[in-house]
Design a protein around this motif. Structure first.
Motif, PDB file in Angstrom:
ATOM      1  N   GLY A 134       0.812  -1.209   0.000  1.00 32.32           N
ATOM      2  CA  GLY A 134       0.000   0.000   0.000  1.00 32.32           C
ATOM      3  C   GLY A 134       0.844   1.256   0.000  1.00 32.32           C
ATOM      4  O   GLY A 134       2.084   1.211  -0.075  1.00 32.32           O
ATOM      5  N   PHE A 135       0.170   2.394   0.117  1.00 34.88           N
ATOM      6  CA  PHE A 135       0.851   3.691   0.091  1.00 34.88           C
ATOM      7  C   PHE A 135       0.252   4.610   1.147  1.00 34.88           C
ATOM      8  O   PHE A 135      -0.921   4.467   1.526  1.00 34.88           O
ATOM      9  CB  PHE A 135       0.718   4.355  -1.282  1.00 34.88           C
ATOM     10  CG  PHE A 135       1.383   3.591  -2.383  1.00 34.88           C
ATOM     11  CD1 PHE A 135       2.735   3.733  -2.630  1.00 34.88           C
ATOM     12  CD2 PHE A 135       0.664   2.692  -3.161  1.00 34.88           C
ATOM     13  CE1 PHE A 135       3.365   3.012  -3.635  1.00 34.88           C
ATOM     14  CE2 PHE A 135       1.270   1.969  -4.163  1.00 34.88           C
ATOM     15  CZ  PHE A 135       2.633   2.128  -4.409  1.00 34.88           C
ATOM     16  N   VAL A 136       1.066   5.544   1.604  1.00 35.58           N
ATOM     17  CA  VAL A 136       0.595   6.589   2.501  1.00 35.58           C
ATOM     18  C   VAL A 136       0.940   7.926   1.859  1.00 35.58           C
ATOM     19  O   VAL A 136       2.062   8.133   1.385  1.00 35.58           O
ATOM     20  CB  VAL A 136       1.197   6.446   3.918  1.00 35.58           C
ATOM     21  CG1 VAL A 136       2.715   6.435   3.887  1.00 35.58           C
ATOM     22  CG2 VAL A 136       0.680   7.542   4.834  1.00 35.58           C
ATOM     23  N   VAL A 137      -0.057   8.811   1.795  1.00 37.61           N
ATOM     24  CA  VAL A 137       0.095  10.127   1.171  1.00 37.61           C
ATOM     25  C   VAL A 137      -0.311  11.187   2.188  1.00 37.61           C
ATOM     26  O   VAL A 137      -1.363  11.055   2.842  1.00 37.61           O
ATOM     27  CB  VAL A 137      -0.776  10.260  -0.090  1.00 37.61           C
ATOM     28  CG1 VAL A 137      -0.581  11.642  -0.721  1.00 37.61           C
ATOM     29  CG2 VAL A 137      -0.445   9.161  -1.095  1.00 37.61           C
ATOM     30  N   ALA A 138       0.488  12.223   2.333  1.00 32.76           N
ATOM     31  CA  ALA A 138       0.176  13.304   3.260  1.00 32.76           C
ATOM     32  C   ALA A 138       0.306  14.641   2.554  1.00 32.76           C
ATOM     33  O   ALA A 138       1.089  14.801   1.614  1.00 32.76           O
ATOM     34  CB  ALA A 138       1.115  13.271   4.467  1.00 32.76           C
ATOM     35  N   ASP A 139      -0.462  15.602   3.034  1.00 32.21           N
ATOM     36  CA  ASP A 139      -0.300  16.991   2.602  1.00 32.21           C
ATOM     37  C   ASP A 139       0.710  17.636   3.544  1.00 32.21           C
ATOM     38  O   ASP A 139       0.544  17.602   4.769  1.00 32.21           O
ATOM     39  CB  ASP A 139      -1.644  17.723   2.685  1.00 32.21           C
ATOM     40  CG  ASP A 139      -1.651  19.009   1.878  1.00 32.21           C
ATOM     41  OD1 ASP A 139      -0.562  19.589   1.653  1.00 32.21           O
ATOM     42  OD2 ASP A 139      -2.740  19.449   1.474  1.00 32.21           O
ATOM     43  N   ALA A 140       1.774  18.223   2.987  1.00 28.50           N
ATOM     44  CA  ALA A 140       2.818  18.807   3.821  1.00 28.50           C
ATOM     45  C   ALA A 140       2.320  19.977   4.651  1.00 28.50           C
ATOM     46  O   ALA A 140       2.867  20.260   5.721  1.00 28.50           O
ATOM     47  CB  ALA A 140       3.999  19.249   2.957  1.00 28.50           C
ATOM     48  N   ARG A 141       1.300  20.668   4.193  1.00 21.16           N
ATOM     49  CA  ARG A 141       0.699  21.767   4.945  1.00 21.16           C
ATOM     50  C   ARG A 141      -0.755  21.434   5.232  1.00 21.16           C
ATOM     51  O   ARG A 141      -1.463  20.913   4.354  1.00 21.16           O
ATOM     52  CB  ARG A 141       0.777  23.089   4.174  1.00 21.16           C
ATOM     53  CG  ARG A 141       2.185  23.526   3.770  1.00 21.16           C
ATOM     54  CD  ARG A 141       3.184  23.527   4.941  1.00 21.16           C
ATOM     55  NE  ARG A 141       2.753  24.284   6.102  1.00 21.16           N
ATOM     56  CZ  ARG A 141       3.111  25.560   6.356  1.00 21.16           C
ATOM     57  NH1 ARG A 141       3.856  26.210   5.466  1.00 21.16           N
ATOM     58  NH2 ARG A 141       2.712  26.158   7.452  1.00 21.16           N
ATOM     59  N   SER A 142      -1.196  21.724   6.430  1.00 21.82           N
ATOM     60  CA  SER A 142      -2.559  21.354   6.803  1.00 21.82           C
ATOM     61  C   SER A 142      -3.061  22.219   7.944  1.00 21.82           C
ATOM     62  O   SER A 142      -2.282  22.806   8.702  1.00 21.82           O
ATOM     63  CB  SER A 142      -2.631  19.879   7.216  1.00 21.82           C
ATOM     64  OG  SER A 142      -1.893  19.668   8.413  1.00 21.82           O
ATOM     65  N   ARG A 143      -4.375  22.292   8.047  1.00 20.20           N
ATOM     66  CA  ARG A 143      -5.036  22.911   9.185  1.00 20.20           C
ATOM     67  C   ARG A 143      -5.343  21.830  10.214  1.00 20.20           C
ATOM     68  O   ARG A 143      -5.446  20.646   9.894  1.00 20.20           O
ATOM     69  CB  ARG A 143      -6.320  23.605   8.747  1.00 20.20           C
ATOM     70  CG  ARG A 143      -6.116  24.639   7.643  1.00 20.20           C
ATOM     71  CD  ARG A 143      -7.448  25.179   7.150  1.00 20.20           C
ATOM     72  NE  ARG A 143      -7.281  26.154   6.084  1.00 20.20           N
ATOM     73  CZ  ARG A 143      -7.245  25.846   4.793  1.00 20.20           C
ATOM     74  NH1 ARG A 143      -7.385  24.587   4.411  1.00 20.20           N
ATOM     75  NH2 ARG A 143      -7.091  26.783   3.888  1.00 20.20           N
TER      76      ARG A 143
END
Length: 319
Positions: free
Chosen positions: A106-115
């Protein structure tokens, strides 16, 4: 894929002063197949097992204050034997995506900037189906999965000094389903992390160098349960490195401030300190200077990807 040793002569240090070394060329490692070159490369990395991954979208996600419309993406994987395959991911929400692969495919994806209100990490199974969402904090600088599937996240200063408490330790470890496993705390010999400049996540452990004291931190990944002794610091005079390779008794630091952006510092690692023995420059395989790039540190290797991000090269200090 091939690797090439960065040769170093540890006997060249005189009177404690590091000696000048010749330029060290990178070795070509992995290429995005040409049939995918018409797509936007949202992010790319090399995982804990040596496979390269490209996260591709039809167009660049458009950052802004409003909600980002979810978009579909394709992950193209090139394994250690040069074979490639693709995995479709749906409904991504990351404006500034960071991706890594999980041991189960599988994969994990994140947004580097977030609220703080956003579940900005999405976990996908091997078939590309979303299975989990959670938060790891704003201002992601480093984003690496270890061979056991744990997620290591280093933050830059806007997160450490921002209003998101998840980012304040500067370096944390999470499970693949969002359980907090470990957070850095200052120890004797190393201060707080204000900006996680370099993070190495390999088969044999985790290492980090962070602003502002740049102590070399050796983290015992098997003691992330909060038990004492999970961090072993070593005094380090090499400031500003953005990547590092490690090998028993040895470390190679890549980068620095200003004109030292391509600097290589080869060092002996003792029980309590880092002793530089030589300095040189990292160059392309043809000997020319490097351009803008991203790096991934994995054990004895530092992987380097220049714009336009279609190829990876490698520095390997352990062969």
């Amino acid at each position: 894929m091939t690797t090439r040793r960065a040769d170093a002569d540890h006997s060249t240090s005189v009177a404690g002063q590091p000696q000048e070394a010749p330029p060290t060329p990178l070795t070509p490692y992995a290429h995005l197949p040409r049939r995918y070159h018409d797509r936007h490369i949202a992010h790319s990395t090399v995982d804990a097992f040596g496979s390269a991954h490209w996260l591709l979208a039809a167009r660049e996600p458009q950052p802004g204050r409003g909600a980002l419309r979810p978009y579909d993406a394709l992950v193209v994987t090139v394994d250690a034997e040069g074979r490639d395959h693709a995995t479709e991911l749906s409904a991504l929400r990351a404006r500034f995506p960071r991706i890594d692969a999980l041991p189960d495919g599988g994969f994990v994806v994140a947004d580097a900037r977030s609220r703080r209100s956003e579940q900005h990490v999405q976990v996908y199974d091997a078939l590309g189906r979303e299975s989990w969402t959670f938060r790891v904090g704003d201002a992601i600088e480093q984003f690496l999965v270890d061979p056991a599937g744990r997620l290591w996240v280093g933050h830059f200063d806007e997160g450490v000094f921002g209003d998101d408490e998840l980012s304040r330790p500067g370096l944390r470890c999470w499970s693949a389903d969002g359980e907090p496993l470990w957070a850095y705390e200052a120890v004797e010999g190393a201060g707080e992390i204000y900006d996680c400049y370099a993070l190495n996540v390999g088969e044999d452990g985790v290492w980090a160098c962070a602003y502002d004291d740049f102590a070399l931190l050796e983290i015992d990944a098997d003691r992330t349960d909060g038990s004492d002794g999970s961090v072993r610091p070593r005094l380090n005079s090499v400031a500003g490195a953005h990547a590092l390779a490690v090998w028993p008794g040895r470390a190679m630091f890549v980068g620095g401030y200003g004109d030292d952006r391509d600097r290589l510092v080869d060092a002996v690692v003792t029980h309590d300190r880092v002793r530089p023995v030589s300095t040189g420059r990292l160059v392309r395989s043809d000997g020319t200077p490097l351009g803008r790039r991203r790096t991934v540190s994995r054990g004895r290797q530092v992987y380097v990807q220049e714009e336009p991000h279609t190829a990876w090269a490698v520095l390997d200090i352990g062969v």
